[in-house]
Design a protein around this motif. Structure first.
Motif, PDB file in Angstrom:
ATOM      1  N   GLY A   1      50.323  61.491  87.572  1.00 54.78           N
ATOM      2  CA  GLY A   1      50.268  60.077  87.226  1.00 54.78           C
ATOM      3  C   GLY A   1      48.915  59.620  86.734  1.00 54.78           C
ATOM      4  N   THR A   2      47.832  60.271  87.150  1.00 53.33           N
ATOM      5  CA  THR A   2      46.498  59.776  86.818  1.00 53.33           C
ATOM      6  C   THR A   2      45.577  60.831  86.206  1.00 53.33           C
TER       7      THR A   2
ATOM      8  N   ARG B   1      55.192  59.605  81.317  1.00 49.72           N
ATOM      9  CA  ARG B   1      54.674  58.695  82.338  1.00 49.72           C
ATOM     10  C   ARG B   1      55.392  57.355  82.372  1.00 49.72           C
ATOM     11  N   ASP B   2      56.319  57.138  81.450  1.00 48.38           N
ATOM     12  CA  ASP B   2      57.148  55.934  81.544  1.00 48.38           C
ATOM     13  C   ASP B   2      58.054  55.987  82.764  1.00 48.38           C
TER      14      ASP B   2
ATOM     15  N   HIS C   1      57.715  59.124  85.211  1.00 53.68           N
ATOM     16  CA  HIS C   1      57.168  60.047  86.203  1.00 53.68           C
ATOM     17  C   HIS C   1      55.768  59.621  86.629  1.00 53.68           C
ATOM     18  N   VAL C   2      55.546  59.599  87.937  1.00 52.50           N
ATOM     19  CA  VAL C   2      54.240  59.266  88.509  1.00 52.50           C
ATOM     20  C   VAL C   2      53.797  60.447  89.372  1.00 52.50           C
TER      21      VAL C   2
ATOM     22  N   ARG D   1      49.751  55.991  89.463  1.00 50.51           N
ATOM     23  CA  ARG D   1      50.151  55.821  88.065  1.00 50.51           C
ATOM     24  C   ARG D   1      49.072  55.054  87.325  1.00 50.51           C
TER      25      ARG D   1
ATOM     26  N   VAL E   1      55.487  51.281  85.718  1.00 51.66           N
ATOM     27  CA  VAL E   1      56.702  52.090  85.713  1.00 51.66           C
ATOM     28  C   VAL E   1      57.774  51.330  86.484  1.00 51.66           C
TER      29      VAL E   1
ATOM     30  N   ALA F   1      60.148  54.603  89.196  1.00 56.81           N
ATOM     31  CA  ALA F   1      59.187  55.691  89.317  1.00 56.81           C
ATOM     32  C   ALA F   1      59.824  56.912  89.983  1.00 56.81           C
TER      33      ALA F   1
ATOM     34  N   GLU G   1      58.535  60.271  91.697  1.00 54.76           N
ATOM     35  CA  GLU G   1      57.355  60.987  92.175  1.00 54.76           C
ATOM     36  C   GLU G   1      57.472  62.460  91.779  1.00 54.76           C
TER      37      GLU G   1
END
Length: 644
Positions: free
Chosen positions: A311-312, A556-557, A559-560, A566, A570, A573, A575
């Motif tokens: 997510g990041t 990423r729209d 999936h986190v 994130r 989202v 979400a 995970e």
């Protein structure tokens, strides 16, 4: 009038202390409960035992309230009338109440008798119902309990292991060492329920890798080459520096013969029935988060980008592409303008238009073959049974219903050109023209590739070939027209004209079945999502060289990271730990999937059951019956399009 309550207390030295207390009113109460005027802390006295009253200030009436009487001058009674001038002695449990008169006052003297039983003392309420007198002491109970625990959880399990150490499979029933189990086995190891020794080879020794690879030989040997081929010093340098707590835990593990890097550090068992839990993200992030800097410092530079959380902190995808026609596949960072040459010419925009000839042909099939109002991606693109790899588009299976290569009908049997065999196409056309005399002048105006429309109505595409058939001596003109601009082959393939004695050649078609080699994307798990929601560039693509692989932003729209981290908003979400898309063992199988996906065994996007398949002959009509020995599958996402 009033009563005078007199209490006499005796100190340790024998001195008596007298305390008087006035009790106003004509009636007072006596009992064990603290709300009574005369409180007697004795279990032999009821909470509201009796009332004491006087109507004339001289005579006193004492009456029991709750069925338990009192002693009056040595006799048990429920009520008594007493002349205070004469006096009287009453007994309530272990207390004595003396009634006397001084001047015009009634004196109530309450004394505690020394010869009381233990049940009447202040401490009796805590011990009156105790079994301490008939049970062993605390020390004895502790020793007995300790011995029972030692027998049940140490001696018994050891004896059970020793009894069955030479048995391949234990009999059904309870075994003492099952008390050591932290939980049931996973579904993958359910068959080992009665064969503990297959993994726990030695008592009081942690499960070793040798026990695992005794069965999982293929998985162990197929460990990812990025890890198995790396020097041990490089792998150690990639790991993040351990903290104080981690060093302490590592020391304990080493002391108890549990070295680091064992299989069970990732593949934990006895976590409950069902599929084995996924490897946590921390296992990967411990090395890959900030790895490039650590390896560079240690003298092991790497081209791998750091990755800590999807997510990041995750690098952009690097798909395999063919940057030049006929070139080799190379891995490159996904960016705008990257070309992928597969040898085909195909405009996605024209085939996905909502209007036009292609859409009209799709609409003409709608009533009979469950087509939509226009062509959809799944009408031509299909995925493999694993849901990951995409099947190459084939002419006979995916294109022939609209783009036919039929050129002659003989006795009700349709002849077609050999797709993928240009030499055979030349031979067939040459033989065809030489076998029939010319009937009329050649009309080259009809020599163009058939457009969608007429053939879908059951008409055999032979206009061009019938025209050319009038000139057998000009067979080379027909061959040249097939491979030239506007011909049946040219608009979809790259053609090489004959040179130095070579015949016509068609550029090889190389369709990449899996662009992301280092990560898995399961189309089956996304079957309820429209293709264009991820492949956003497809509706506007005019050339087959456009790379339509979705990027990190599209994923990423939904999936986190594993913990929900994130960078963008989202709505729904999912995970996604590292194990959802990446595998550590290169065994060719899917990595871990969430249980809601893994338990479902559904077909891929376009791989429906046989009952939903149609032969090409059913689509092309009677004139094309037996044209190809293939099937055409209808799309399976129309329910999703309607919100189903």
């Amino acid at each position: 009038m009033s009563f005078i309550l007199r209490r006499i207390s005796t100190t340790k030295t024998g001195k008596q202390i007298v305390r008087d207390q006035a009790l106003p009113g004509d009636t007072i109460t006596l009992g064990r409960e603290g709300s009574n005027d005369i409180h007697v802390a004795d279990l032999a006295v009821n909470p509201h035992h009796a009332t004491i009253g006087s109507a004339d200030g001289r005579h006193v009436r004492v009456a029991a309230l709750e069925g338990l009487g009192f002693d009056f001058n040595g006799r048990a009674v429920d009520a008594a009338d007493i002349d205070s001038a004469a006096g009287a002695e009453l007994r309530f449990g272990g207390h004595r109440l003396t009634i006397a008169r001084e001047e015009d006052r009634i004196i109530l003297l309450v004394e505690r008798i020394d010869e009381l039983s233990q049940s009447s003392k202040d401490v009796d309420e805590a011990k009156a119902f105790s079994l301490a007198g008939v049970m062993p002491g605390k020390r004895m109970g502790a020793w007995v309990f300790g011995l029972l625990m030692l027998l049940a959880f140490l001696i018994g399990p050891i004896w059970a292991w020793y009894s069955y150490r030479q048995v391949n499979e234990r009999p059904d029933g309870y075994h003492a060492d099952s008390a050591w189990l932290s939980g049931p086995l996973s579904s993958a190891h359910a068959s080992l329920k009665n064969d503990c020794q297959s993994c726990h080879v030695e008592p009081f020794v942690a499960v070793t890798d040798k026990a695992c690879v005794g069965c999982h030989t293929g998985e162990h040997k197929a460990m990812s080459m990025a890890h198995a081929g790396a020097p041990a010093a490089m792998l150690l340098a990639a790991r993040h520096p351990p903290g104080v707590g981690e060093r302490v835990l590592a020391g304990f593990a080493k002391t108890f013969n549990k070295p680091q890097g064992r299989c069970v550090e990732c593949h934990t068992e006895h976590e409950g029935a069902g599929p084995m839990a996924a490897t946590p993200q921390k296992f990967c992030a411990d090395c890959h988060d900030g790895m490039s800097a650590r390896l560079k410092t240690a003298g092991h530079p790497t081209t791998l980008a750091d990755a800590g959380d999807f997510g990041t902190s995750h690098p952009e995808f690097r798909p395999l592409v063919r940057p030049a026609a006929g070139g080799k596949l190379v891995r490159t960072t996904l960016a705008k303008g990257i070309a992928d040459y597969n040898g085909l010419k195909f405009p996605h925009d024209m085939h996905l238009q909502a209007t036009g000839g292609v859409a009209r042909m799709a609409a003409s099939f709608r009533g009979r073959h469950d087509f939509g109002k226009k062509l959809e991606c799944e009408n031509c693109h299909r995925v493999e049974a694993d849901g990951v790899r995409v099947k190459p588009v084939e002419m006979e299976r995916d294109c022939a219903m609209c783009h036919s290569l039929a050129f002659e009908t003989v006795g009700g049997v349709t002849r077609t050109l050999r797709h993928g065999e240009p030499g055979q196409v030349v031979a067939d056309l040459t033989a065809y023209y030489r076998s029939a005399p010319p009937a009329r002048p050649l009309q080259l105006g009809g020599m163009q590739r058939r457009r969608p429309g007429a053939y879908a109505e059951g008409q055999v595409y032979n206009i061009y070939f019938n025209e050319v058939a009038t000139r057998p001596s000009r067979a080379q003109d027909a061959v040249r027209a097939v491979f030239s601009k506007g011909g049946a082959c040219y608009d979809c393939h790259t053609i090489f004209a004959p040179q130095a004695g070579n015949s016509w050649r068609v550029a090889a078609v190389d369709q990449t079945p899996r662009y992301l080699q280092k990560g898995w994307f399961d189309h089956d798990a996304h079957r309820e999502t429209a293709c264009a929601d991820c492949h956003t560039a497809a509706p506007a693509s005019k050339a087959s060289t456009d790379l339509l692989v979705p990027g990190l932003r599209q994923c990423r729209d939904c999936h986190v990271g594993e913990g929900g981290a994130r960078m963008v908003k989202v709505e729904t979400a999912t995970e996604s730990p590292c194990a959802m898309c990446h595998e550590y063992h290169s065994d060719g199988g899917k990595p871990w999937m969430p249980p809601r996906r893994a338990k479902k065994n559904t077909a891929a996007i376009t791989n429906k059951r046989l009952g939903a398949s149609y032969g090409v002959s059913m689509i092309t009509g009677t004139g094309g019956r037996g044209l190809y020995d293939v099937t055409w599958r209808t799309p399976s996402l129309h329910g999703a399009r309607r919100g189903g």
